[in-house]
Structures are given as structure tokens and as C-alpha cells.
Scaffold this active site. Structure first.
Site, short mmCIF file in Angstrom:
data_model
loop_
_atom_site.label_atom_id
_atom_site.label_comp_id
_atom_site.label_asym_id
_atom_site.label_seq_id
_atom_site.Cartn_x
_atom_site.Cartn_y
_atom_site.Cartn_z
N HIS B 187 0.87 -1.17 0.00
CA HIS B 187 0.00 0.00 0.00
C HIS B 187 0.91 1.22 0.00
O HIS B 187 1.70 1.40 0.91
CB HIS B 187 -0.89 0.01 1.24
CG HIS B 187 -1.83 1.16 1.27
ND1 HIS B 187 -3.14 1.06 0.89
CD2 HIS B 187 -1.64 2.47 1.60
CE1 HIS B 187 -3.73 2.25 1.01
NE2 HIS B 187 -2.84 3.12 1.42
N CYS B 188 0.82 2.02 -1.03
CA CYS B 188 1.75 3.13 -1.19
C CYS B 188 1.10 4.43 -0.72
O CYS B 188 0.15 4.88 -1.35
CB CYS B 188 2.17 3.25 -2.65
SG CYS B 188 3.41 4.50 -2.93
#
Lengths: 147, 353
Positions: B187-188
Site C-alpha cells: 500500500h503506497c
């Protein structure tokens, strides 16, 4: 308009033996034994598996599509339908055909796997409201009623 | 083969509602809702379901802001000087790179990463029935793992209690978005979305093009400063050289992290791994040397790269813009429309709720 009630649902799970490509198990579920011939069922699942394999095939055409998309900064996906989407439309048509010709006459209904997140093929089993629920006919006529 | 004593059932009549016990006469006077409005995960939707973002957009505005500000300063202060002294292609290249970076970033942020819809109650019940073979009436939570063979290698599939299904291989549940995502990478927060199967190629082209853009601006800025020092005019135009120094600082600090990230992801692409698998060491040789290779790898760098980046683009599975049947509150089986192109012309017949 015939009345029918939903009796049961059978779920055909994914077959991951070859990796993450979309493929469904061809094992014949026991709940369908009295409803449909094994060969018809296996044909349907195998044809679906072939369609999905065609959609996910990696080869010249898919690389070309990928490189073209990259070169246009992926904007081409906004105007063009991908090959996967084209195959999905073919699959939807095929499932509808199969439902009309083969499964509905036997009181079954196949749900397109895309509506279940490509996890399962859902087959709904319907019972005619008039009958007592289980097919207790003892005749051994093998022909189907309508084709 | 027993003969089925049924009359032919019209499939079109059945596809409206599987449980015919619901009567259609009770039509509430409410506008039809779209499926994104009842989506169970923690996502936000815009443009009537066309755009999907994580609940916390993280630092996406900061990322966009940094890129736009740095490029703005570059075009305003460095380009005139360099066009004079060097070549006119400098702003052209810079412009092309900038456009590519922004488009890739927006595609990464706004695309569905490969979210798996949650299991319907029937499916969940079926799975529990299959596992619970003892037939006892007390409720037992389903076992957490199932082992399958992939390319002759044993892989454990975990059961997801939130989504009520066994996760397909390479799928992971993101706690920030509360969804199972296929081929989950990470998850960026910079991008404000998960990176998964459907947007990995956008993410990769974003970081590669950003590396080129940062290096390009860095090079131009160094050249600018060098030429200014040569001309001995640096002290007289302090304002413009101050902006140049700001750009230099931004580029210097970001270039190490961006180049490092690009290198790392190039390694992942070449070996067909995800960040998740690499961090957890799923395929490292800790169990012994015999069968601990990556079962998804094609054992050729070229093939791995082509498959990951140029493979076929799978469709979105969550059908955000499909309409809910009018008398059901939860998403049920209805005719699904193939996902529309992301920014297609608005066909506004329904108001956004």
C-alpha cells in the site's frame, strides 16, 4: 411463466495447479449427478477454461497491446477495448447460450464467474414448486426433453 | 440417468432475482443506487464510481505538489537560460517526461488495484459446509489454511475472515483499505492507493519516468549553476538562482530514494515477485534447497518482465457502476456491465448520492 424456487447452489472452485491463471475445476459435483450428464457439464467448464486461457494468453498480440499502451502513457485504454474485455463478452454470450439450451431445461442456472469476482462458477439448482423437491423419477430415459 | 420432470424454465425470468420469494410489486419509490455506494471496503469513490481511491489519500497531494512545483520552477527559471545556451529540446524533453509522470501517477492512484469482491453469503456458507465435515452443531471457525499444489510446489492459501473466502495465491488483505487485493504488492501512501495486479504497471512506469525526470532536472540544474558560475553572474540574479538551488535540494534528496526504489522494483519485475513476498521471504531458501523457488517465475528475466508489464490487462472485478436491484440493500446478482473506460463521457442519468 413457470414458478420455480431456488433449492440449492453449487460452487465450482478455481483450479490453481498451473498458477494464478483463471481456470476452474472440472470435478463433477455430486449434487448435479441427477440433473445433468457429466459430459455436458465438463464440456461447459472446459470451454470456459479455454476462453479464459485465450484471454490471458501471453504472446505476440498481448505484448503489442502492452507496448502500445505504454507508449501512449496508457491513455489508449480509455478508448480501446482490451482483448480481455472482448473475450469476456464472448464468455457472457456463451454462458447465456448454454443456459438457454442445456441448463434451463434441467432446472439449473449458471452465473457468470465475473459476477462472483472470478472465484467460483455458481450453479443454482431450481425445484419446481409443484414437485416434492427430489427427483424421484425411476424411469431411465436418457434423452433430454428439449434441445 | 433419471429423467428430470421439469418444465422448461425461462432463464431470462430467473436472472432478475434468484429468490423468487421476493415480490416485485413492492417497489419503493427511491432512485436506483450504484454498487459503489454500498461497497464494504474503506475506499472513496468519485465521478459516480469511475475513480477509486483509498480512504486516506495519504500524501498524494504532497507528491503531486512536489512534482508540479519542481517542474514549474524548472520551466520558469532554468529553461529560458538553458534554451539560450544549449538547445531548445530541453523544455521539450522535460515537458514530455512531466506529462508521462503525472499521467502514470494519476492512473496508479485512481485505478482499482485488483480488489476482490467479498464472498456472497451463499458462497461463505458453502465453504464452511465443506470444511465442517464433523457435522457438529456448535459453530467452529473454519481452519485458516488450505494447501494446494502450484507447479508441483506446495502453497498455503489463507482464509480471510473479513472477506469470508480462501484467498487466491498472491492475494493479500490490505488493512488500510480493508480489501483483499490480487497480486498485492504494497500500500503506497505516496500514491494514496494499494499497488496490485491491475495498477502495478502504472506504478512501475511512474517510478521509472520519475527517475528519469528527477535525473534530467538534476542534470539541467547542475549545468545551469555551472554555467552561471562560469559567467560570474550568479550573485546578480539571486532570485532565480535561489529557485535553482531549491530545485537542486529537492532533486538531490529525492533522487536517491527514487532511484533505489526503481532498482528494487526492477529486480522484483525480473524475478516475478511482489514486495509482499520479498519482505516476508516466502520463496527464500529457508526450508532447504530442494523446492523453494518461486513457482510463478518463468525462469527467464525477459519473460518475467514481459508478463508483468506487458501482460493482458485484467478487468475490474468490483463493478462499481453497476446498478443495484431496487429492493435490495446489499449487492446481489444482477446483469453486470463490463467496466466502462475510466474517463468515458458522462452518461448522467442518475445523481450522485
Amino acid at each position: 411463466m413457470h414458478s420455480a424456487s431456488l433449492a440449492n447452489k453449487v460452487f465450482i472452485q478455481r483450479d490453481y495447479s498451473e498458477g494464478t491463471t483463471c481456470k476452474f475445476q472440472t470435478k463433477f459435483p455430486s449434487e448435479l449427478e441427477s440433473r445433468i450428464e457429466r459430459t455436458l457439464f465438463e464440456d461447459t467448464v472446459k470451454t470456459l477454461n479455454n476462453y479464459y486461457a485465450e484471454a490471458e494468453k501471453i504472446g505476440g498480440q498481448s505484448y503489442l497491446e502492452g507496448c502500445l499502451a505504454c507508449a501512449t502513457a496508457y491513455l489508449i485504454f480509455l478508448c480501446m477495448e482490451t482483448r480481455y474485455e472482448k473475450v469476456l463478452k464472448k464468455i457472457a454470450k456463451y454462458i447465456q447460450e448454454q443456459n438457454e439450451k442445456i441448463y434451463a431445461p434441467r432446472g439449473l442456472l449458471i452465473t457468470d464467474p465475473i459476477e462472483r469476482g472470478m472465484r467460483v462458477i455458481e450453479i443454482s439448482i431450481y425445484e419446481d414448486r409443484g414437485s416434492s423437491g427430489s427427483s424421484s423419477g425411476s424411469s431411465s430415459v436418457s434423452g433430454s426433453t428439449a434441445r | 440417468m433419471k429423467n428430470c420432470e421439469y418444465q422448461q424454465i425461462d432463464p431470462r425470468a430467473l436472472s432478475v432475482s434468484p429468490s423468487s420469494a421476493q415480490n416485485h410489486t413492492e417497489k419503493k419509490a427511491q432512485r436506483p443506487r450504484r454498487k459503489w455506494e454500498v461497497f464494504p471496503g474503506k475506499n472513496r469513490f468519485f465521478c459516480d464510481g469511475r475513480i477509486i481511491l483509498a480512504r486516506q489519500s495519504g500524501v498524494l497531494p504532497l507528491t503531486l505538489g512536489l512534482i508540479v512545483v519542481t517542474c514549474g520552477l524548472f520551466f520558469a527559471f532554468d529553461c529560458p537560460f538553458l534554451v539560450e545556451h544549449l538547445t531548445v529540446f530541453i523544455p521539450v524533453i522535460g515537458g514530455v517526461l512531466f506529462v508521462f509522470v503525472v499521467i502514470s501517477l494519476l492512473r496508479t492512484s485512481f485505478t482499482d488495484p485488483g480488489i476482490l469482491p467479498r464472498a456472497t453469503p451463499d458462497e461463505a456458507a458453502d465453504i464452511e459446509k465443506q470444511i465442517d465435515t464433523s457435522g457438529s452443531s456448535t459453530y467452529r471457525p473454519p481452519p485458516r489454511t488450505k494447501e494446494i499444489l502450484i507447479n508441483q510446489q506446495v502453497v498455503k492459501l489463507k482464509y480471510c475472515f473479513t472477506c469470508k473466502m480462501f484467498r487466491p495465491p498472491r492475494t493479500s488483505h490490505c488493512s488500510l483499505c480493508d480489501n483483499c487485493v490480487e497480486r498485492f504488492d504494497h500500500h503506497c501512501p505516496w500514491v494514496g492507493n494499494c499497488v496490485g495486479k491491475r495498477n502495478y504497471r502504472f506504478f512501475y512506469s511512474f517510478i521509472i519516468s520519475l527517475s528519469f525526470l528527477t535525473s534530467f532536472i538534476f542534470g539541467c540544474v547542475i549545468t545551469h549553476i555551472t554555467l552561471l558560475i562560469d559567467d560570474m553572474v550568479m550573485l546578480s540574479c539571486l532570485d532565480s538562482s535561489l529557485c535553482t538551488v531549491v530545485e537542486l535540494v529537492i532533486c538531490f534528496f529525492s533522487i536517491w530514494s527514487i532511484l533505489g526504489l526503481s532498482g528494487f522494483h526492477t529486480y522484483l519485475v525480473a524475478s516475478n515477485l511482489t514486495t509482499n513476498e520479498d519482505i516476508k521471504g516466502s520463496w527464500s531458501s529457508k526450508r532447504g534447497a530442494e523446492d523453494s523457488g518461486n513457482p510463478y517465475s518463468y525462469n527467464s528475466i525477459m519473460t518475467n518482465c514481459c508478463v508483468t508489464l506487458c501482460g493482458p490487462m485484467p478487468p475490474s472485478l468490483i463493478d462499481r457502476r453497476g446498478l443495484l436491484p431496487p429492493d435490495e440493500a446489499t449487492p446481489a446478482a444482477s446483469a453486470s456491465d463490463i467496466e466502462l473506460p475510466l474517463f468515458a463521457a458522462k452518461n448522467d442519468t442518475h445523481m450522485v448520492g
